[in-house]
Design an enzyme around this catalytic site. Structure first.
Site, PDB file in Angstrom:
ATOM      1  CG  ASP A  32      -1.825   1.189   1.316  1.00 53.84           C
ATOM      2  OD1 ASP A  32      -1.712   2.090   0.450  1.00 53.84           O
ATOM      3  OD2 ASP A  32      -2.665   1.227   2.230  1.00 53.84           O
TER       4      ASP A  32
ATOM      5  NE  ARG B 146      14.336  11.823   1.056  1.00 50.99           N
ATOM      6  CZ  ARG B 146      15.137  11.216   1.927  1.00 50.99           C
ATOM      7  NH1 ARG B 146      15.036   9.901   2.109  1.00 50.99           N
ATOM      8  NH2 ARG B 146      16.037  11.901   2.608  1.00 50.99           N
TER       9      ARG B 146
ATOM     10  CE1 TYR C  93      -5.999  11.471  -9.985  1.00 54.30           C
ATOM     11  CE2 TYR C  93      -6.870  12.951 -11.666  1.00 54.30           C
ATOM     12  CZ  TYR C  93      -6.179  11.812 -11.328  1.00 54.30           C
ATOM     13  OH  TYR C  93      -5.662  11.006 -12.310  1.00 54.30           O
TER      14      TYR C  93
END
Length: 260
Positions: free
Chosen positions: A56, A117, A149
């Protein structure tokens, strides 16, 4: 066309359906070793060399775990496709709660930020890495039904430009693919965005899509894109054939965005 992707290790998020699934399949067909990341099961279309990681991406610790797993399995990362995302129809700016704003940014911006990252150290080691972010035409054609969004996807575009500026001289490119309406489960599944638009417009899903394509956001092609039409551009941007392309936005919307 040979995209020169044989044995390149590429991570694709949101790989269980739609654009992500089409991208994972195409990259696999081109010889890449694909790692599909998804909350849902991923079809076995990524070949014997590839693998799947269930995660997730709104979990702040998931990105580092995914990258550690991929490096441990394959020893390198050559490409990252930040495709995971999603949206819900809103009634307007004032209807959006604090929790909904945060959730929209977690999935549509911060997930890609954290993945980028975490992956960058491994990408930099290759000297020829590529990141492709999947944006949305909503970033430039914002409407009352998706301001959260749209804002998250515009932030994604800005981040990609920043990554390209800093890391292209070090060998890692960053680009954005911006699809318009695309025939994916996001629109077609029961309770999905297509059904939400249909309810708002007082029609069925096909009628709602017809209104959007011809009236609300008219396209020159007069049709929705198919996932493979978007995945083809993503695969090119991941590949060494696009080595001179960075900091760019590739719009795949059938000509809906009127800009010069």
């Amino acid at each position: 066309m040979d995209l020169h992707l044989t044995d390149k290790v590429v991570i694709v998020t949101g790989a269980s359906a739609g654009i992500g699934l089409a991208t994972a399949q195409l990259l696999t067909d081109e010889g890449a070793v694909v790692v599909g990341v998804s909350r849902q099961p991923v079809e076995s279309t990524i070949g014997d060399a590839g693998s799947v990681i269930a995660a997730d991406l709104t979990d702040v610790d998931s990105a580092s775990r995914i990258i550690e797993t991929v490096v441990e399995r394959y020893g390198r990362i050559d490409g990252l496709v930040n495709n995971a995302g999603g949206l819900h129809l809103r009634e307007g700016f004032l209807s959006i709660t604090e929790e909904q704003w945060l959730a929209a940014f977690q999935l549509n911006f911060h997930a890609a930020r954290r993945m980028s990252r975490a992956a960058l150290p491994a990408l930099l080691k290759t000297g020829a890495g590529s990141i492709v972010h999947v944006g949305s035409e909503s970033a430039r054609l914002a409407a009352t039904y998706n301001p959260d969004y749209a804002a998250a996807k515009l932030s994604l575009l800005s981040m990609s430009k920043s990554l390209a500026t800093e890391f292209s001289p070090q060998g890692v490119r960053s680009n954005v693919v911006t699809p318009g309406m695309t025939r994916t489960p996001l629109y077609e599944r029961r309770g999905g965005f297509g059904e939400q638009i249909a309810n708002a417009l007082g029609t069925d899903v096909d009628g709602a899509i017809e209104q959007v394509l011809n009236n609300l956001r008219p396209t020159l092609t007069r049709r929705m894109a198919e996932p493979n039409e978007v995945s083809a551009v993503i695969a090119f941007l991941i590949s060494p054939l696009s080595s001179q392309v960075t900091g760019a936005e590739w719009i795949i919307d059938g000509g809906a965005l009127p800009q010069i």
